[in-house]
Design a protein around this motif. Sequence first.
Motif, PDB file in Angstrom:
ATOM      1  N   GLY A 149       0.782  -1.229   0.000  1.00  0.00           N
ATOM      2  CA  GLY A 149       0.000   0.000   0.000  1.00  0.00           C
ATOM      3  C   GLY A 149       0.813   1.276   0.000  1.00  0.00           C
ATOM      4  O   GLY A 149       0.257   2.360  -0.141  1.00  0.00           O
ATOM      5  N   SER A 201       3.101   2.327  -2.208  1.00  0.00           N
ATOM      6  CA  SER A 201       3.187   2.942  -3.535  1.00  0.00           C
ATOM      7  C   SER A 201       1.891   3.646  -3.926  1.00  0.00           C
ATOM      8  O   SER A 201       1.893   4.513  -4.796  1.00  0.00           O
ATOM      9  CB  SER A 201       3.544   1.892  -4.583  1.00  0.00           C
ATOM     10  OG  SER A 201       2.543   0.896  -4.635  1.00  0.00           O
ATOM     11  N   GLU A 202       0.783   3.295  -3.273  1.00  0.00           N
ATOM     12  CA  GLU A 202      -0.500   3.934  -3.554  1.00  0.00           C
ATOM     13  C   GLU A 202      -0.641   5.282  -2.852  1.00  0.00           C
ATOM     14  O   GLU A 202      -1.526   6.062  -3.186  1.00  0.00           O
ATOM     15  CB  GLU A 202      -1.646   3.011  -3.136  1.00  0.00           C
ATOM     16  CG  GLU A 202      -1.635   1.684  -3.880  1.00  0.00           C
ATOM     17  CD  GLU A 202      -2.555   0.653  -3.258  1.00  0.00           C
ATOM     18  OE1 GLU A 202      -3.393   1.016  -2.412  1.00  0.00           O
ATOM     19  OE2 GLU A 202      -2.426  -0.528  -3.627  1.00  0.00           O
ATOM     20  N   GLN A 217       4.648   8.663   1.709  1.00  0.00           N
ATOM     21  CA  GLN A 217       5.234   7.326   1.660  1.00  0.00           C
ATOM     22  C   GLN A 217       6.183   7.022   2.815  1.00  0.00           C
ATOM     23  O   GLN A 217       6.148   5.917   3.348  1.00  0.00           O
ATOM     24  CB  GLN A 217       5.909   7.103   0.303  1.00  0.00           C
ATOM     25  CG  GLN A 217       4.896   6.937  -0.804  1.00  0.00           C
ATOM     26  CD  GLN A 217       5.516   6.695  -2.155  1.00  0.00           C
ATOM     27  OE1 GLN A 217       6.734   6.652  -2.303  1.00  0.00           O
ATOM     28  NE2 GLN A 217       4.672   6.528  -3.167  1.00  0.00           N
TER      29      GLN A 217
END
Length: 116
Positions: A29, A31-32, A38
């Motif tokens: 999750g 990278s989303e 991040q």
Amino acid sequence: MIKTSIMMLLCMILIVVIGILIPALIGDGISELPPEKQPYGEAAIRGAFSLLDNPSQKFFNRKLKVKSVEINEHTGELQAIVHGYTFFGLPNSRIELSGKDNPQDSDMGFTTIWFK
């Protein structure tokens, strides 16, 4: 008789292997998340994993995935939600982390943790 026993054993092994491999296909999750969130997502995964102190919890939570990271600009409060997935990719637990935004801290300031 022996042939059916071997076939049943192979089927059981195949089911167990599939159950273990499916959670590996679930992303973390991070990278989303938007690029500025991040690092907080990575810290949330580390904080959630450190909460799983019982070996059985680590065994049954095959994958952790960050669902959301929110930063309150006025108070600097961080809130992250991490879900744990068990065999066959079934949701198992929800871990909520909160704390102050402190980039110098290795866990990005996550101090309070709720495990559900």
